[in-house]
Write a protein that holds these residues in place. Structure first.
Motif, mmCIF file in Angstrom:
data_model
loop_
_atom_site.group_PDB
_atom_site.id
_atom_site.type_symbol
_atom_site.label_atom_id
_atom_site.label_comp_id
_atom_site.label_asym_id
_atom_site.label_seq_id
_atom_site.Cartn_x
_atom_site.Cartn_y
_atom_site.Cartn_z
ATOM 1 N N MET A 52 -2.951 3.163 29.183
ATOM 2 C CA MET A 52 -2.399 3.840 27.969
ATOM 3 C C MET A 52 -2.664 4.661 26.402
ATOM 4 N N ASP A 53 -2.453 2.962 26.290
ATOM 5 C CA ASP A 53 -2.037 2.872 24.952
ATOM 6 C C ASP A 53 -3.476 2.696 23.926
ATOM 7 N N THR A 63 3.610 3.934 19.289
ATOM 8 C CA THR A 63 4.138 2.345 19.431
ATOM 9 C C THR A 63 2.994 1.657 20.667
ATOM 10 N N VAL A 64 2.080 1.201 20.544
ATOM 11 C CA VAL A 64 1.832 0.064 21.386
ATOM 12 C C VAL A 64 1.649 -1.133 20.879
ATOM 13 N N SER A 65 1.411 -1.684 22.668
ATOM 14 C CA SER A 65 2.481 -3.323 22.191
ATOM 15 C C SER A 65 0.950 -4.073 22.060
ATOM 16 N N MET A 66 0.213 -5.412 21.309
ATOM 17 C CA MET A 66 -0.427 -6.041 21.574
ATOM 18 C C MET A 66 -0.745 -7.149 21.621
ATOM 19 N N VAL A 93 -2.329 4.226 11.290
ATOM 20 C CA VAL A 93 -2.501 2.208 11.166
ATOM 21 C C VAL A 93 -1.036 2.916 10.155
ATOM 22 N N VAL A 94 0.070 2.621 10.976
ATOM 23 C CA VAL A 94 1.250 3.675 10.401
ATOM 24 C C VAL A 94 1.789 2.181 9.715
ATOM 25 N N SER A 95 2.562 1.418 10.407
ATOM 26 C CA SER A 95 2.837 -0.028 9.968
ATOM 27 C C SER A 95 2.396 -1.471 11.557
ATOM 28 N N SER A 147 -1.139 6.545 14.489
ATOM 29 C CA SER A 147 -0.396 8.161 14.588
ATOM 30 C C SER A 147 -1.282 8.664 14.722
ATOM 31 N N GLY A 148 -2.100 9.713 15.740
ATOM 32 C CA GLY A 148 -3.024 10.555 15.762
ATOM 33 C C GLY A 148 -3.634 12.292 14.636
ATOM 34 N N VAL A 149 -5.130 11.788 14.429
ATOM 35 C CA VAL A 149 -4.397 12.793 12.712
ATOM 36 C C VAL A 149 -5.706 14.265 14.588
ATOM 37 N N LEU A 150 -6.500 14.016 14.209
ATOM 38 C CA LEU A 150 -7.421 14.828 14.759
ATOM 39 C C LEU A 150 -8.723 14.106 16.290
#
Length: 519
Positions: A52-53, A63-66, A93-95, A147-150
């Motif tokens: 689901m990430d 926040t996703v974990s890789m 990508v925020v950070s 962060s999703g934008v569009l």
């Protein structure tokens, strides 16, 4: 009045409403140029812990974990990972935007070479064997904030850059590898969106029902008795327009599969919209226009799925993702159009009181619905206008405009009178884009259906523009030249000059009437 015009305006206003749940799958990952299923002994591999990430939502930070596994060449080696979005207008990508990995804390492990699978085991637990190799492995997890934008589908690009063997420094000129992770950016459905969706479906059914109540089958019957013009119109509707939609989609939007799908589906839809209104305003054959609208609407239940099954398959492949044609959903959506129409026709002949009530309230219901949808609908779906780009607008123009021209030329070649040439041209180019909207939003999973719906939106906005301008010019011309467009009334018939001949002979009575009429 053709009430489908109102539906078309509403569909442009509401933008996109979610119809079905998204389909979840785990995308494949791998270093660019390599087989994503292979693993090299000395390389870099990464994967996300939760499938689901890969799904983001607009205006939301996730926040996703890789997890990663790095095989080091030496203890002093360093590897820099750079994270960026393939398209920051869709997500960013925020950070962190980059991470430095050091091999100083790498663990020495054993790799079994007896089979193709890699088994990593701490060296302290095994005794050395000839068929085993040692390697330095650094593994850990990285938490990314995205962060999703569009709406859309875009890749997260991870650039892997290793330090130089000479001085263990990382240079921008060094060799790099890239990993591509496909992400889906969707939109959460709010209570406001749900309310708009319910109003749209109700309004669509109600307007179609009202159209059936107002439809005069005697007019249709008279037009069908002379089927040449109707056959030409039907051929233009379901042969010329789907092929034209296919050509426009291939030429203009081949790099945007969702837009191509929307344009092609719009080309396969029946006639409607404001075609009856413009046929009347431009002195076309209104009876032929109404007949073509009715027949193309009913036959859409066969022709539209047929075209989607054949040429439509080419627009369902987007990179590694292939959509299935949801024929059942398309069929049920078409029933949403046809059943209210047939019920309306039945009400017209069997329940005259109900018919009068429906036609009495259709105007206030329409006004209220349009006010709500043009205000609340546009507010909740402002993002759809961000999806408009030059190619989308161009495709939205070419489909109806070429439809007008080609339909008129075919009718002219087949020696139709001018009044029918105008009508066939209008009916060919003016599609029922509201149906394309509802099919895409209901039948296809988001964001694919939502992205594809942008093309019918552009077509709905651009379709009436040339007819609107022509109508204004035509009305002004009629006002300036009333003698050419004077309608014959009953009084005009009574004031006509009396016939002077009966069986070729002039009678005294006819001469006397002629004198009296000339006094």
């Amino acid at each position: 009045m053709d009430y489908k015009l109102m539906v078309m305006c509403v569909c442009v206003a509401i933008g996109v409403c979610e119809g079905v749940e998204p389909e979840y799958s785990v995308p494949g990952v791998g270093i660019e140029g390599n087989d994503t299923s292979s693993t090299t002994p000395k390389g870099f591999n990464a994967f996300f812990d939760n499938p689901m990430d890969f799904f983001l939502f607009m205006d939301e930070v996730k926040t996703v974990s890789m997890s990663y596994r790095l095989v080091c060449d030496r203890v002093a080696e360093k590897v820099q990972l750079t994270f960026r979005s393939q398209d920051p207008d869709r997500f960013f990508v925020v950070s962190p935007d980059r991470v430095l990995i050091s091999c100083e804390n790498a663990t020495e492990t054993l790799v079994s070479m007896e089979n193709t699978s890699i088994t990593t085991t701490p060296i302290s637990s095994l005794s050395p064997m000839a068929d085993q190799l040692y390697e330095l492995v650094q593994s850990d997890k990285i938490r990314l904030h995205l962060s999703g934008v569009l709406l859309g589908r875009r890749n997260l690009v991870i650039t892997v850059r290793r330090s130089s063997p000479d001085n263990d420094s990382i240079s921008d000129d060094g060799n790099t590898d890239q990993l591509l992770f496909p992400f889906v950016i969707n939109r959460k459905m709010s209570k406001l969106d749900l309310a708009v969706q319910v109003i749209v479906y109700f309004f669509f059914i109600f307007i179609t029902l009202a159209f059936g109540c107002k439809l005069d089958l005697k007019v249709v019957k008279e037009s069908v008795k002379k089927p040449i013009a109707v056959s030409i119109g039907l051929g233009c509707q379901y042969l010329v327009m789907p092929l034209l939609g296919y050509a426009v989609a291939k030429l203009v939007a081949s790099d945007q599969p969702s837009v191509a799908l929307g344009i092609f589906l719009a080309g396969c839809c029946p006639g409607g919209g404001a075609s009856n209104i413009y046929s009347h305003l431009l002195d076309g054959d209104l009876s032929l226009s109404i007949t073509m609208t009715l027949i193309s609407t009913i036959t859409a239940i066969g022709f539209l799925p047929l075209w989607m099954y054949t040429l439509g398959q080419e627009f369902l492949q987007d990179g590694n993702k292939k959509l299935d044609v949801p024929f059942f959903n398309i069929f049920t959506t078409l029933l949403l159009l046809i059943i209210p129409l047939l019920v309306g026709i039945g009400v017209q002949y069997k329940l005259p009181k109900v018919k009068r009530f429906i036609l009495k309230i259709v105007t206030p219901v329409t006004i209220v619905a349009i006010i709500i949808l043009l205000s609340v609908g546009i507010y909740s779906n402002l993002f759809i206008f961000k999806l408009f780009n030059p190619k989308v607008i161009l495709a939205g123009c070419l489909l109806p405009y070429f439809g007008y021209v080609i339909g008129g030329i075919i009718a002219f070649i087949l020696r139709q009178p001018w009044v029918k040439i105008k009508t066939i041209a209008i009916e060919t180019g003016m599609q029922n884009t509201s149906l394309a909207f509802i099919i895409l939003l209901y039948a296809f999973p988001p964001p694919d259906g939502q992205l594809a719906a942008v093309a019918p939106a552009a077509s709905a906005v651009m379709t009436p523009l040339p007819l609107f301008v022509i109508t204004i010019i035509f009305v002004i011309y009629k006002k300036c030249n009333p003698e050419k467009y004077q309608k014959v009334t009953q009084k005009d018939e009574e004031a006509k000059e009396p016939e002077l001949e009966i069986n070729g002979n002039i009678t005294p009575e006819s001469l006397e009437k002629a004198r009296e009429s000339n006094v």
